[in-house]
Design a protein around this motif. Structure first.
Motif, PDB file in Angstrom:
ATOM      1  N   GLU A  55     -13.517   4.824  -5.551  1.00 39.87           N
ATOM      2  CA  GLU A  55     -12.655   3.639  -5.639  1.00 39.87           C
ATOM      3  C   GLU A  55     -12.765   2.999  -7.016  1.00 39.87           C
ATOM      4  OE1 GLU A  55     -12.994   0.879  -2.366  1.00 39.87           O
ATOM      5  OE2 GLU A  55     -12.772  -0.849  -3.701  1.00 39.87           O
ATOM      6  N   TYR A  56     -11.657   2.466  -7.500  1.00 37.78           N
ATOM      7  CA  TYR A  56     -11.716   1.552  -8.643  1.00 37.78           C
ATOM      8  C   TYR A  56     -10.717   0.428  -8.444  1.00 37.78           C
ATOM      9  CZ  TYR A  56      -7.739   4.149 -10.761  1.00 37.78           C
ATOM     10  OH  TYR A  56      -6.532   4.757 -11.012  1.00 37.78           O
ATOM     11  N   ARG A  57     -10.997  -0.697  -9.105  1.00 36.69           N
ATOM     12  CA  ARG A  57     -10.154  -1.889  -8.979  1.00 36.69           C
ATOM     13  C   ARG A  57      -9.913  -2.455 -10.369  1.00 36.69           C
ATOM     14  NH1 ARG A  57     -10.941  -7.669  -7.621  1.00 36.69           N
ATOM     15  NH2 ARG A  57      -9.152  -8.357  -6.379  1.00 36.69           N
ATOM     16  N   ARG A  77      -8.073   3.975  -4.005  1.00 32.88           N
ATOM     17  CA  ARG A  77      -9.119   4.576  -3.180  1.00 32.88           C
ATOM     18  C   ARG A  77      -8.807   6.050  -2.976  1.00 32.88           C
ATOM     19  NH1 ARG A  77      -8.076  -0.362  -0.375  1.00 32.88           N
ATOM     20  NH2 ARG A  77      -9.805  -1.841  -0.652  1.00 32.88           N
ATOM     21  N   TRP A  94     -10.015  12.315  -8.900  1.00 32.89           N
ATOM     22  CA  TRP A  94     -10.678  11.225  -9.636  1.00 32.89           C
ATOM     23  C   TRP A  94     -10.483  11.415 -11.138  1.00 32.89           C
ATOM     24  CZ3 TRP A  94     -12.778   6.578  -8.843  1.00 32.89           C
ATOM     25  CH2 TRP A  94     -13.633   6.046  -9.816  1.00 32.89           C
ATOM     26  N   THR A 142       0.841  -1.189   0.000  1.00 32.28           N
ATOM     27  CA  THR A 142       0.000   0.000   0.000  1.00 32.28           C
ATOM     28  C   THR A 142       0.874   1.236   0.000  1.00 32.28           C
ATOM     29  OG1 THR A 142      -1.709  -1.163   1.270  1.00 32.28           O
ATOM     30  CG2 THR A 142      -1.821   1.240   1.228  1.00 32.28           C
ATOM     31  N   THR A 198      -4.832   6.483  -2.155  1.00 38.22           N
ATOM     32  CA  THR A 198      -4.279   5.243  -1.620  1.00 38.22           C
ATOM     33  C   THR A 198      -4.337   4.176  -2.695  1.00 38.22           C
ATOM     34  OG1 THR A 198      -5.075   5.797   0.608  1.00 38.22           O
ATOM     35  CG2 THR A 198      -4.454   3.498   0.199  1.00 38.22           C
ATOM     36  N   SER A 231     -16.314   3.028  -8.653  1.00 37.87           N
ATOM     37  CA  SER A 231     -17.276   3.789  -7.861  1.00 37.87           C
ATOM     38  C   SER A 231     -16.837   5.251  -7.826  1.00 37.87           C
ATOM     39  CB  SER A 231     -17.359   3.236  -6.436  1.00 37.87           C
ATOM     40  OG  SER A 231     -17.768   1.882  -6.441  1.00 37.87           O
ATOM     41  N   THR A 247     -10.041   9.475  -0.737  1.00 36.67           N
ATOM     42  CA  THR A 247     -10.795   9.901   0.436  1.00 36.67           C
ATOM     43  C   THR A 247     -10.644  11.400   0.596  1.00 36.67           C
ATOM     44  OG1 THR A 247     -10.283   7.788   1.519  1.00 36.67           O
ATOM     45  CG2 THR A 247     -11.133   9.564   2.907  1.00 36.67           C
ATOM     46  N   THR A 281      -5.965  -1.702  -6.502  1.00 37.15           N
ATOM     47  CA  THR A 281      -7.142  -0.960  -6.043  1.00 37.15           C
ATOM     48  C   THR A 281      -6.711   0.452  -5.707  1.00 37.15           C
ATOM     49  OG1 THR A 281      -8.166  -2.950  -5.116  1.00 37.15           O
ATOM     50  CG2 THR A 281      -8.994  -0.820  -4.337  1.00 37.15           C
ATOM     51  N   SER A 286     -15.780   9.735  -0.871  1.00 40.39           N
ATOM     52  CA  SER A 286     -14.896   8.615  -1.191  1.00 40.39           C
ATOM     53  C   SER A 286     -15.141   8.154  -2.628  1.00 40.39           C
ATOM     54  CB  SER A 286     -15.100   7.452  -0.220  1.00 40.39           C
ATOM     55  OG  SER A 286     -16.402   6.915  -0.346  1.00 40.39           O
TER      56      SER A 286
END
Length: 221
Positions: free
Chosen positions: A90-92, A107, A42, A29, A119, A82, A109, A105, A88
């Motif tokens: 997130e994508y993976r 993230r 984003w 991480t 992150t 998302s 925030t 992943t 928040s």
């Protein structure tokens, strides 16, 4: 000129090993805060034109279920996506490179009106990583590459009083300043390696090998 020490200290790095779906998995991480709102971060990390400005050119269908290809690097599938909501996002994705498959992943925030924590988690099953590769380089093999990426994003958002394009990045990485950055990043990943249970001598040896791999220099240079 990049403030190497400031950038190294601005980044958080961890390594942990846990079971995922019954498979021992190493999870690296890396995180950094950027002076931009979550919508801007984003956009910078999900749209092709902006990704190319701080990381690498990317082609493909950048939406859920689509496939992407970083030019000269990894490709894969977008498994989850998302967009920002309630502070928040997130994508993976799969990270497919050299015949292997790992997972990334990202993230985001919101930590203030104009500040966002980025992150990134990179997960790889222990059985899928050649044992000799891990014993030689440890987490620095991929970790230093991610350090370079978050530096690129930091430059993109102006947290450094400098500007280096992705095209200039390779030459910079081989400069004395770039080598100092790689040395420091490799050493910080060695610290994360020790925190995950590695012997200090092993972590130091793999950090030296990582430094040599990325820069072509030896410890004595």
């Amino acid at each position: 000129m990049v403030d190497v020490n400031a950038q190294i200290d601005a980044v958080t790095r961890t390594l942990r090993t846990e079971e995922i779906d019954g498979e021992p998995t190493r999870i690296q991480t890396i995180a950094q805060d950027y002076p931009a709102d979550i919508a801007d971060v984003w956009d910078a990390t999900t749209t092709a034109d902006r990704i190319a400005r701080w990381f690498l050119p990317v082609t493909g269908d950048l939406r859920l279920g689509g496939r992407y290809q970083l030019i000269g690097n990894a490709g894969g599938e977008i498994l989850a996506c998302s967009p920002p909501a309630d502070g928040s996002a997130e994508y993976r994705i799969t990270w497919e490179f050299g015949g292997g498959v790992t997972w990334v992943t990202v993230r985001l925030t919101s930590i203030g009106q104009d500040s966002t924590r980025f992150t990134l988690e990179h997960s790889a099953r222990v059985a899928d990583v050649p044992e000799q590769l891990w014993e030689t380089y440890g987490p620095g093999a991929t970790g230093v590459g991610w350090d370079q990426a978050v530096l690129g994003l930091a430059l993109h958002f102006g947290t450094q009083d400098s500007a280096i394009s992705p095209e200039e990045g390779q030459a910079w990485a081989l400069s004395d300043e770039g080598a100092a950055f790689t040395r420091a990043a490799a050493d910080r990943w060695a610290e994360a390696h020790i925190a995950d249970g590695a012997e200090p001598a092993t972590a130091a040896r793999t950090a030296d090998a990582t430094f040599a791999f990325y820069t072509g220099r030896t410890v004595e240079d």
